[in-house]
Design a protein around this motif. Structure first.
Motif, PDB file in Angstrom:
ATOM      1  N   ARG A  12      -9.539 -20.374  11.759  1.00 37.19           N
ATOM      2  CA  ARG A  12      -8.135 -21.807  12.613  1.00 37.19           C
ATOM      3  C   ARG A  12      -6.881 -21.186  11.434  1.00 37.19           C
ATOM      4  O   ARG A  12      -6.167 -21.446  12.547  1.00 37.19           O
ATOM      5  N   VAL A  13      -6.919 -21.372  10.341  1.00 37.12           N
ATOM      6  CA  VAL A  13      -5.881 -21.593   9.896  1.00 37.12           C
ATOM      7  C   VAL A  13      -4.786 -19.965   9.889  1.00 37.12           C
ATOM      8  O   VAL A  13      -4.073 -20.475  10.186  1.00 37.12           O
ATOM      9  N   SER A  14      -5.745 -19.366   9.823  1.00 38.16           N
ATOM     10  CA  SER A  14      -5.329 -17.852  10.186  1.00 38.16           C
ATOM     11  C   SER A  14      -4.348 -17.732  10.904  1.00 38.16           C
ATOM     12  O   SER A  14      -2.864 -17.311  11.274  1.00 38.16           O
ATOM     13  N   ILE A  15      -5.320 -18.242  12.155  1.00 37.40           N
ATOM     14  CA  ILE A  15      -5.005 -18.303  13.605  1.00 37.40           C
ATOM     15  C   ILE A  15      -4.015 -18.743  13.642  1.00 37.40           C
ATOM     16  O   ILE A  15      -2.731 -18.654  14.668  1.00 37.40           O
ATOM     17  N   ALA A  16      -3.266 -20.249  13.359  1.00 36.93           N
ATOM     18  CA  ALA A  16      -2.411 -20.593  13.180  1.00 36.93           C
ATOM     19  C   ALA A  16      -0.877 -20.499  12.885  1.00 36.93           C
ATOM     20  O   ALA A  16      -0.211 -20.423  13.326  1.00 36.93           O
ATOM     21  N   PHE A  17      -1.618 -19.648  11.578  1.00 38.27           N
ATOM     22  CA  PHE A  17      -0.116 -19.475  11.268  1.00 38.27           C
ATOM     23  C   PHE A  17       0.251 -17.910  11.273  1.00 38.27           C
ATOM     24  O   PHE A  17       1.829 -17.973  11.982  1.00 38.27           O
ATOM     25  N   HIS A  18      -0.301 -17.010  12.462  1.00 41.32           N
ATOM     26  CA  HIS A  18      -0.076 -16.222  12.972  1.00 41.32           C
ATOM     27  C   HIS A  18       0.726 -16.511  14.271  1.00 41.32           C
ATOM     28  O   HIS A  18       1.983 -15.929  14.347  1.00 41.32           O
ATOM     29  N   TRP A  19       0.366 -17.845  15.254  1.00 36.52           N
ATOM     30  CA  TRP A  19       0.870 -18.099  16.035  1.00 36.52           C
ATOM     31  C   TRP A  19       2.227 -18.832  15.975  1.00 36.52           C
ATOM     32  O   TRP A  19       3.149 -18.662  16.533  1.00 36.52           O
ATOM     33  N   LEU A  20       1.725 -19.573  14.912  1.00 41.05           N
ATOM     34  CA  LEU A  20       3.731 -20.206  14.332  1.00 41.05           C
ATOM     35  C   LEU A  20       4.851 -19.465  13.309  1.00 41.05           C
ATOM     36  O   LEU A  20       5.842 -19.638  14.081  1.00 41.05           O
ATOM     37  N   THR A  21       4.248 -18.001  12.953  1.00 36.30           N
ATOM     38  CA  THR A  21       5.156 -17.518  12.243  1.00 36.30           C
ATOM     39  C   THR A  21       5.555 -16.523  13.242  1.00 36.30           C
ATOM     40  O   THR A  21       6.619 -16.370  13.944  1.00 36.30           O
ATOM     41  N   ALA A  23       6.191 -17.679  17.095  1.00 40.60           N
ATOM     42  CA  ALA A  23       6.741 -17.856  17.472  1.00 40.60           C
ATOM     43  C   ALA A  23       8.575 -18.694  16.862  1.00 40.60           C
ATOM     44  O   ALA A  23       9.469 -18.564  17.574  1.00 40.60           O
ATOM     45  N   LEU A  24       7.874 -18.729  15.888  1.00 45.90           N
ATOM     46  CA  LEU A  24       9.516 -19.438  14.919  1.00 45.90           C
ATOM     47  C   LEU A  24      10.558 -17.643  14.369  1.00 45.90           C
ATOM     48  O   LEU A  24      11.693 -17.975  15.348  1.00 45.90           O
ATOM     49  N   VAL A  25      10.225 -16.595  14.537  1.00 48.15           N
ATOM     50  CA  VAL A  25      10.324 -15.224  14.839  1.00 48.15           C
ATOM     51  C   VAL A  25      11.030 -15.454  15.834  1.00 48.15           C
ATOM     52  O   VAL A  25      11.922 -14.570  15.809  1.00 48.15           O
ATOM     53  N   HIS A  50      19.395 -22.797  12.970  1.00 53.14           N
ATOM     54  CA  HIS A  50      18.663 -21.666  12.600  1.00 53.14           C
ATOM     55  C   HIS A  50      18.619 -21.655  11.391  1.00 53.14           C
ATOM     56  O   HIS A  50      17.092 -20.742  10.337  1.00 53.14           O
ATOM     57  N   ILE A  51      19.163 -22.268   9.841  1.00 52.41           N
ATOM     58  CA  ILE A  51      18.781 -22.217   8.684  1.00 52.41           C
ATOM     59  C   ILE A  51      17.581 -22.984   8.164  1.00 52.41           C
ATOM     60  O   ILE A  51      17.232 -22.427   7.752  1.00 52.41           O
ATOM     61  N   THR A  52      17.651 -24.143   9.275  1.00 58.29           N
ATOM     62  CA  THR A  52      16.883 -24.725   9.042  1.00 58.29           C
ATOM     63  C   THR A  52      15.649 -24.905   8.953  1.00 58.29           C
ATOM     64  O   THR A  52      14.398 -24.360   8.116  1.00 58.29           O
ATOM     65  N   THR A  53      15.611 -24.253   9.786  1.00 59.13           N
ATOM     66  CA  THR A  53      14.250 -23.448  10.961  1.00 59.13           C
ATOM     67  C   THR A  53      14.002 -21.768  10.331  1.00 59.13           C
ATOM     68  O   THR A  53      12.706 -21.481   9.425  1.00 59.13           O
ATOM     69  N   GLY A  54      14.876 -21.016   9.386  1.00 53.35           N
ATOM     70  CA  GLY A  54      14.228 -20.427   8.771  1.00 53.35           C
ATOM     71  C   GLY A  54      13.992 -20.774   7.563  1.00 53.35           C
ATOM     72  O   GLY A  54      12.903 -19.696   6.454  1.00 53.35           O
ATOM     73  N   ALA A  55      14.698 -22.188   7.078  1.00 52.12           N
ATOM     74  CA  ALA A  55      13.838 -21.870   5.901  1.00 52.12           C
ATOM     75  C   ALA A  55      12.090 -22.456   6.097  1.00 52.12           C
ATOM     76  O   ALA A  55      11.737 -22.720   4.816  1.00 52.12           O
ATOM     77  N   ASN A 145      15.825  -7.301  13.323  1.00 48.10           N
ATOM     78  CA  ASN A 145      16.135  -6.800  14.921  1.00 48.10           C
ATOM     79  C   ASN A 145      14.787  -5.525  14.838  1.00 48.10           C
ATOM     80  O   ASN A 145      13.917  -5.679  15.481  1.00 48.10           O
ATOM     81  N   ALA A 146      14.156  -4.952  13.539  1.00 48.11           N
ATOM     82  CA  ALA A 146      13.377  -3.809  12.997  1.00 48.11           C
ATOM     83  C   ALA A 146      11.783  -4.505  13.176  1.00 48.11           C
ATOM     84  O   ALA A 146      11.198  -4.395  13.964  1.00 48.11           O
ATOM     85  N   LEU A 147      11.809  -6.104  12.590  1.00 47.27           N
ATOM     86  CA  LEU A 147      10.854  -7.173  12.807  1.00 47.27           C
ATOM     87  C   LEU A 147      10.447  -7.256  14.492  1.00 47.27           C
ATOM     88  O   LEU A 147       9.252  -6.508  14.518  1.00 47.27           O
ATOM     89  N   LEU A 148      11.539  -7.568  14.749  1.00 50.45           N
ATOM     90  CA  LEU A 148      10.835  -8.430  16.318  1.00 50.45           C
ATOM     91  C   LEU A 148      10.407  -6.166  17.355  1.00 50.45           C
ATOM     92  O   LEU A 148       9.456  -6.880  17.792  1.00 50.45           O
ATOM     93  N   CYS A 149      11.102  -5.881  16.849  1.00 51.13           N
ATOM     94  CA  CYS A 149      10.687  -4.136  17.953  1.00 51.13           C
ATOM     95  C   CYS A 149       9.169  -4.760  17.731  1.00 51.13           C
ATOM     96  O   CYS A 149       8.363  -4.138  18.198  1.00 51.13           O
ATOM     97  N   LEU A 150       8.896  -4.279  15.651  1.00 53.18           N
ATOM     98  CA  LEU A 150       6.759  -3.837  15.450  1.00 53.18           C
ATOM     99  C   LEU A 150       6.902  -5.172  16.076  1.00 53.18           C
ATOM    100  O   LEU A 150       5.442  -4.837  16.724  1.00 53.18           O
ATOM    101  N   ALA A 151       7.534  -6.848  16.325  1.00 52.01           N
ATOM    102  CA  ALA A 151       6.156  -7.391  16.412  1.00 52.01           C
ATOM    103  C   ALA A 151       5.944  -6.712  18.365  1.00 52.01           C
ATOM    104  O   ALA A 151       4.883  -7.434  18.654  1.00 52.01           O
ATOM    105  N   VAL A 152       6.737  -6.412  18.699  1.00 50.50           N
ATOM    106  CA  VAL A 152       6.340  -6.003  20.020  1.00 50.50           C
ATOM    107  C   VAL A 152       5.688  -5.140  20.211  1.00 50.50           C
ATOM    108  O   VAL A 152       4.533  -5.042  21.144  1.00 50.50           O
ATOM    109  N   ILE A 153       5.805  -3.517  19.542  1.00 46.87           N
ATOM    110  CA  ILE A 153       4.706  -2.605  19.721  1.00 46.87           C
ATOM    111  C   ILE A 153       3.422  -3.168  19.197  1.00 46.87           C
ATOM    112  O   ILE A 153       2.089  -3.127  19.620  1.00 46.87           O
TER     113      ILE A 153
END
Length: 181
Positions: A12-21, A23-25, A50-55, A145-153
């Motif tokens: 459950r913790v890994s799942i929460a980290f995955h979806w939270l990450t 959503a934030l990305v 944006h900066i605060t969310t990145g932190a 942008n590369a991260l988002l493209c790979l996340a879509v793939i």
């Protein structure tokens, strides 16, 4: 179909980290893309957010890595051969690109400096060097942008597994319903 559903799930913790990450990305990327459509007077606040969310994402990324190295439950892969290797490379790249985007974001703020919501002043060490600011920002955008493209793939591959192969892959990264008896 996966034979043992209990051993075929992330914890459950890994799942929460995955979806939270995820959503934030997505939120961070959408904020960056929306600058041009926002009224000029809102932009400073949007970048502060944006900066605060990145932190916050840096903290979550660090906690996620610690969890992954210590207590995470990782199910056996449904892939074999070249697909297994592609899965491992893709996951490694997702972590590496996220780390790169986060580090470059920190460097971007350190170079530019920033006034966060008028509350916290972050001094810039090269705020007058326009070429350096543009370069760092460009690398930060490229990594994001590369991260988002790979996340879509990654998402399309998960949907392929679920809908075409029918191997129940999406259930591994979704919260299980608790049976109340």
């Amino acid at each position: 179909m996966l034979h043992n559903p209990d051993k075929a799930r992330y914890d459950r913790v890994s799942i929460a980290f995955h979806w939270l990450t995820a959503a934030l990305v997505l939120l961070l990327w959408l904020m960056a893309q929306s600058e041009a459509v926002l009224p000029r007077e809102w932009r400073h606040g949007m970048w502060s957010f944006h900066i605060t969310t990145g932190a916050v994402l840096i903290f979550i990324y660090g906690a996620r890595l610690l969890w992954l190295m210590s207590a995470a439950t990782r199910p056996t892969s449904v892939n074999i051969g070249m697909l297994r290797m592609a899965e491992q490379v893709a996951h490694g790249l997702l972590y590496a690109l996220l780390a790169a985007a986060l580090v470059l974001g920190v460097v971007n703020v350190a170079v530019r400096g920033w006034d966060l919501f008028g509350i916290v002043q972050v001094p810039g060490f090269a705020s007058d060097d326009r070429a350096l600011r543009r370069s760092i920002n460009g690398w930060h955008e490229l990594a994001a942008n590369a991260l988002l493209c790979l996340a879509v793939i990654h998402a399309v591959a998960a949907l392929y597994h679920q809908l075409v192969r029918g191997d129940g892959l999406l259930k591994r990264m979704w919260f299980a319903r608790r049976n109340i008896s």
